[in-house]
Design a protein around this motif. Structure first.
Motif, PDB file in Angstrom:
ATOM      1  N   PRO A 170       0.752  -1.266   0.088  1.00 36.32           N
ATOM      2  CA  PRO A 170      -0.062  -0.004   0.082  1.00 36.32           C
ATOM      3  C   PRO A 170       0.915   1.313  -0.109  1.00 36.32           C
ATOM      4  N   GLU A 171       0.535   2.166  -0.885  1.00 32.98           N
ATOM      5  CA  GLU A 171       1.301   3.543  -0.799  1.00 32.98           C
ATOM      6  C   GLU A 171       1.102   4.303   0.303  1.00 32.98           C
ATOM      7  N   GLY A 172       2.055   4.521   1.156  1.00 32.38           N
ATOM      8  CA  GLY A 172       1.981   5.278   2.452  1.00 32.38           C
ATOM      9  C   GLY A 172       1.814   4.299   3.566  1.00 32.38           C
ATOM     10  N   GLY A 173       1.948   2.940   3.392  1.00 29.73           N
ATOM     11  CA  GLY A 173       1.676   1.919   4.678  1.00 29.73           C
ATOM     12  C   GLY A 173       2.846   2.233   5.557  1.00 29.73           C
ATOM     13  N   GLU A 174       2.478   1.515   6.661  1.00 27.24           N
ATOM     14  CA  GLU A 174       3.472   1.652   7.902  1.00 27.24           C
ATOM     15  C   GLU A 174       4.557   0.726   7.862  1.00 27.24           C
ATOM     16  N   GLY A 186      14.692 -12.995  -3.715  1.00 28.87           N
ATOM     17  CA  GLY A 186      14.368 -13.391  -5.171  1.00 28.87           C
ATOM     18  C   GLY A 186      12.994 -12.876  -5.272  1.00 28.87           C
ATOM     19  N   ILE A 187      12.599 -11.695  -4.684  1.00 29.64           N
ATOM     20  CA  ILE A 187      11.157 -11.095  -4.530  1.00 29.64           C
ATOM     21  C   ILE A 187      11.625  -9.808  -5.411  1.00 29.64           C
ATOM     22  N   THR A 188      11.512  -9.680  -6.651  1.00 28.94           N
ATOM     23  CA  THR A 188      11.569  -8.628  -7.284  1.00 28.94           C
ATOM     24  C   THR A 188      10.256  -7.704  -7.943  1.00 28.94           C
ATOM     25  N   ASP A 189       9.174  -8.450  -8.169  1.00 29.82           N
ATOM     26  CA  ASP A 189       7.904  -8.061  -8.380  1.00 29.82           C
ATOM     27  C   ASP A 189       7.307  -7.445  -7.211  1.00 29.82           C
ATOM     28  N   VAL A 190       7.262  -6.067  -7.071  1.00 26.46           N
ATOM     29  CA  VAL A 190       6.855  -5.425  -5.848  1.00 26.46           C
ATOM     30  C   VAL A 190       5.945  -4.268  -6.290  1.00 26.46           C
ATOM     31  N   ILE A 191       4.712  -4.349  -6.056  1.00 28.52           N
ATOM     32  CA  ILE A 191       3.622  -3.656  -6.893  1.00 28.52           C
ATOM     33  C   ILE A 191       3.088  -2.555  -5.758  1.00 28.52           C
ATOM     34  N   PRO A 192       3.319  -1.224  -5.972  1.00 24.93           N
ATOM     35  CA  PRO A 192       2.498  -0.179  -5.014  1.00 24.93           C
ATOM     36  C   PRO A 192       1.068  -0.089  -5.593  1.00 24.93           C
ATOM     37  N   VAL A 193       0.086   0.224  -4.687  1.00 25.51           N
ATOM     38  CA  VAL A 193      -1.368   0.192  -5.057  1.00 25.51           C
ATOM     39  C   VAL A 193      -1.932   1.545  -4.261  1.00 25.51           C
ATOM     40  N   ALA A 194      -2.491   2.313  -4.989  1.00 21.65           N
ATOM     41  CA  ALA A 194      -3.244   3.309  -4.191  1.00 21.65           C
ATOM     42  C   ALA A 194      -3.953   3.265  -3.069  1.00 21.65           C
ATOM     43  N   THR A 195      -3.897   4.243  -2.205  1.00 20.07           N
ATOM     44  CA  THR A 195      -4.581   3.936  -0.962  1.00 20.07           C
ATOM     45  C   THR A 195      -5.390   5.342  -0.592  1.00 20.07           C
ATOM     46  N   ALA A 196      -6.199   5.226   0.322  1.00 24.97           N
ATOM     47  CA  ALA A 196      -7.128   6.456   0.829  1.00 24.97           C
ATOM     48  C   ALA A 196      -7.139   6.323   2.496  1.00 24.97           C
TER      49      ALA A 196
END
Length: 219
Positions: A170-174, A186-196
């Motif tokens: 989550p964008e802006g997560g703790e 080995g985890i290179t697929d990290v995808i940020p998702v918009a938050t509210a």
């Protein structure tokens, strides 16, 4: 609930069982309430911080890692993606993984294996002198799955990527998303998702999260 959705009990036993958390200082906490929110409701500021990090989670009784519901194994075997959803890491997610053979099935599947990272820390992921990072969450999932495996191959032969391929954050997560350490795992697929901003914390924007999952799981 959408048509075709199935909700299955993960465990298959007639015996009474309870979760046990072993902390790094050797302390054993018995039962979900004592692990996650002793003396108060989840999220209350009165909940005491853990003295040290949770090392592992297992069940009490004769079998630390009981047999899963056979229907769960069948679903995993036929799945075209595996999603570790949001929730309490050690009392909601891990108990469904700490079952005999679940790690074997997941490690063998060549499908997207997606962790949806929580937006906030809680008692289970924060302790008196530290807190979990994103890589720690991935390692905790891999550890419990490896511990419950029945395969005779040495456990050191498995890597976190056998159980997790993608991390949604989550964008802006703790929780600190330590991409360097994740890459080492080995985890290179990290995808940020918009938050509210919700009433008390950052929340995933539902439409963005759903669309992200659709893209990751489409065949």
């Amino acid at each position: 609930m959408d048509e075709g959705v199935r909700v299955l009990p993960a465990i298959s036993t007639e015996k009474q069982v309870a979760l046990v958390a072993e902390l790094e200082d050797g302390t054993l906490l018995h039962g979900q309430n004592l692990i996650s929110h002793p003396g108060g409701k989840t999220g209350e500021s009165t909940v005491e911080t853990l003295p040290s990090k949770i090392r592992k989670i297992f069940y009490n009784g004769a079998e630390r890692y009981p047999k899963p519901n056979p229907a769960v194994i069948d679903c995993l075997a036929s799945s075209d993606s595996i999603i570790y959803s949001m929730g309490s890491l050690f009392t909601s997610i891990a108990p469904t993984l700490a079952l005999r053979g679940v790690g074997d099935i997941i490690s063998e599947k060549a499908v997207p294996k997606i962790v949806i990272l929580n937006a906030t820390l809680d008692r289970e992921t924060r302790w008196s002198n530290g807190e979990m990072k994103a890589s720690d969450v991935v390692l905790a999932i891999a550890e419990v799955l490896t511990e419950a495996m029945v395969c005779r191959i040495p456990r050191r032969a498995y890597s976190p990527r056998d159980f997790v391929t993608t991390l949604i954050v989550p964008e802006g997560g703790e929780i600190d998303v330590d991409v360097g350490r994740l890459a080492q795992l080995g985890i290179t697929d990290v995808i940020p998702v918009a938050t509210a901003l919700g009433a008390e914390q950052v929340l995933y924007r539902e439409d963005h999260l759903v669309e992200c999952l659709r893209e990751l799981t489409k065949t």
